[in-house]
Write an enzyme that holds these catalytic residues in place. Structure first.
Site, PDB file in Angstrom:
ATOM      1  N   LYS A  55       0.854  -1.097   0.104  1.00  0.00           N
ATOM      2  CA  LYS A  55      -0.088  -0.033   0.001  1.00  0.00           C
ATOM      3  C   LYS A  55       1.120   1.234   0.101  1.00  0.00           C
ATOM      4  O   LYS A  55       0.634   2.103  -0.860  1.00  0.00           O
ATOM      5  CB  LYS A  55      -0.760   0.003   1.201  1.00  0.00           C
ATOM      6  CG  LYS A  55      -2.165  -1.056   1.096  1.00  0.00           C
ATOM      7  CD  LYS A  55      -2.665  -1.349   2.458  1.00  0.00           C
ATOM      8  CE  LYS A  55      -3.707  -2.482   2.259  1.00  0.00           C
ATOM      9  NZ  LYS A  55      -4.243  -2.980   3.375  1.00  0.00           N
ATOM     10  N   GLN A  99      -4.418  -1.456   9.468  1.00  0.00           N
ATOM     11  CA  GLN A  99      -4.630  -2.685   8.954  1.00  0.00           C
ATOM     12  C   GLN A  99      -5.193  -3.519  10.045  1.00  0.00           C
ATOM     13  O   GLN A  99      -4.795  -3.641  11.254  1.00  0.00           O
ATOM     14  CB  GLN A  99      -3.082  -3.042   8.576  1.00  0.00           C
ATOM     15  CG  GLN A  99      -2.775  -4.623   8.079  1.00  0.00           C
ATOM     16  CD  GLN A  99      -3.293  -4.672   6.614  1.00  0.00           C
ATOM     17  OE1 GLN A  99      -3.619  -3.506   6.021  1.00  0.00           O
ATOM     18  NE2 GLN A  99      -4.008  -5.949   6.360  1.00  0.00           N
ATOM     19  N   ASP A 122     -10.639   3.186   4.231  1.00  0.00           N
ATOM     20  CA  ASP A 122     -11.097   1.747   4.056  1.00  0.00           C
ATOM     21  C   ASP A 122     -12.517   1.708   3.972  1.00  0.00           C
ATOM     22  O   ASP A 122     -13.020   0.651   3.817  1.00  0.00           O
ATOM     23  CB  ASP A 122     -10.317   1.069   5.311  1.00  0.00           C
ATOM     24  CG  ASP A 122      -9.458   0.231   5.152  1.00  0.00           C
ATOM     25  OD1 ASP A 122      -9.269  -0.269   4.024  1.00  0.00           O
ATOM     26  OD2 ASP A 122      -8.832  -0.334   5.950  1.00  0.00           O
TER      27      ASP A 122
HETATM   28  N1  GUN Z   1      -7.008  -6.730   6.359  1.00  0.00           N
HETATM   29  C1  GUN Z   1      -7.460  -7.373   5.252  1.00  0.00           C
HETATM   30  N2  GUN Z   1      -8.011  -6.614   4.591  1.00  0.00           N
HETATM   31  C2  GUN Z   1      -7.903  -5.450   4.868  1.00  0.00           C
HETATM   32  C3  GUN Z   1      -8.337  -4.305   4.437  1.00  0.00           C
HETATM   33  O1  GUN Z   1      -8.971  -4.190   3.015  1.00  0.00           O
HETATM   34  N3  GUN Z   1      -8.238  -3.083   4.990  1.00  0.00           N
HETATM   35  C4  GUN Z   1      -7.562  -3.121   6.209  1.00  0.00           C
HETATM   36  N4  GUN Z   1      -7.304  -2.238   7.028  1.00  0.00           N
HETATM   37  N5  GUN Z   1      -7.179  -4.091   6.903  1.00  0.00           N
HETATM   38  C5  GUN Z   1      -7.369  -5.361   6.059  1.00  0.00           C
END
Ligand code: GUN
Length: 300
Positions: A55, A99, A122
């Site tokens: 990311k 995350q 998100d």
């Molecule tokens: N963990 C697995 N997928 C995601 C996601 O799309 N966003 C976040 N913040 N954590 C994750």
């Protein structure tokens, strides 16, 4: 019956990233605003580290500022909330991603609620979940929507055009994927069924679907004879299973080779929905930076 056309998520995600990169350049040039994404990772889960790194890297590649916060496993909830308060107040940060999963001693919902909804790239904050739940058919998505569901919806619209009147079955009712996918399909005027582990005769329900979106996290669960001939199948699953010679391989929630003989369109795993998640995160971050700069909402 010809084989399904594969939906190339890598190519679509790459094109989306190009458009986002151009949007970043335009925003810097016109308003002097450089979109900024803050990622927060608590603990050292290896899979999460890979995701967070990808990311940050994607943001930097598109000309965004990337702020990476790595916190130890023993970080307290109060410390994490303090970091988020700082990021909420930081004008250089337009998107905050914490995350998941978080360590067990931290209340995930409390943390997600602490993120400024306008920086919640998100789309997990209850305000944004609520905005999606209340959206009128066809209304603009001018607020952050969860990245994987948004990616599914973009792929479907790309390959099918209008989804109006189609029967959509979403298998999986998670708040992170199944439910938002269903809301997006409803917004696109589909007739939506959400099926789950207690659904009676799941194969028959799936066979009604013109659009079948599967997000249950069970490797190769959905069989080819559950699929209506010609249906568009979106496989959100990413499961690592044992393969020959002590190796492992990635499979989706759908039996790919069977589905390929029946479906009209099908996302492969890997290379289908997966690449869309990070691309949509970049899209959301640019959109929030544009909003902060006073620009009206526009699709990119
Ligand atoms: N963990 C697995 N997928 C995601 C996601 O799309 N966003 C976040 N913040 N954590 C994750």
């Amino acid at each position: 019956m010809s084989e399904a056309r594969l939906i190339d998520g890598r190519a679509f995600a790459s094109a989306l990233r190009m458009r986002v990169g151009k949007g970043v350049g335009d925003l810097v040039a016109s308003k002097g605003v450089k979109p900024g994404l803050a990622t927060v990772l608590v603990g050292g889960d290896p899979a999460s580290e890979v995701y967070v790194r990808s990311k940050g890297k994607a943001a930097a590649e598109l000309g965004m500022a990337s702020f990476d916060h790595r916190l130890p496993d023993e970080t307290t909830e109060a410390e994490l909330l303090q970091l988020i308060a700082g990021l909420n107040a930081d004008a250089d940060v337009h998107g905050i991603l914490v995350q998941l999963p978080l360590p067990g001693h931290i209340q995930t919902q409390k943390v997600l609620r602490a993120i400024d909804p306008d920086k919640d790239v998100d789309g997990f904050h209850p305000i944004n979940v609520g905005r999606l739940g209340m959206i009128a058919a066809g209304a603009p998505l001018d607020f952050p929507v969860a990245c994987t569901p948004l990616g599914c919806s973009m792929l479907l619209t790309d390959v099918l055009g209008s989804l109006s009147g189609m029967n959509a079955v979403v298998v999986g009712r998670s708040t992170l994927v199944g439910r938002p996918v269903a809301q997006l399909l409803l917004r696109a005027d589909c007739t939506v069924t959400i099926a789950h582990s207690r659904t009676r005769d799941l194969p028959s329900v799936c066979r009604t679907a013109d659009i079948l979106a599967v997000a249950i996290g069970r490797p190769e669960f959905v069989r080819g004879d559950w699929i209506k001939p010609g249906a568009a199948v979106i496989d959100v699953g990413i499961n690592r299973i044992p393969a020959a010679a002590g190796k492992t391989r990635l499979v989706g929630d759908v039996v790919f080779e069977e589905a390929r003989q029946v479906a009209g369109h099908l996302t492969p795993v890997p290379g289908g929905v997966g690449p869309m998640t990070v691309a949509c995160l970049m899209y959301n971050t640019l959109q929030q930076a544009r909003r902060e700069a006073g620009l009206p909402f526009a699709e990119i």
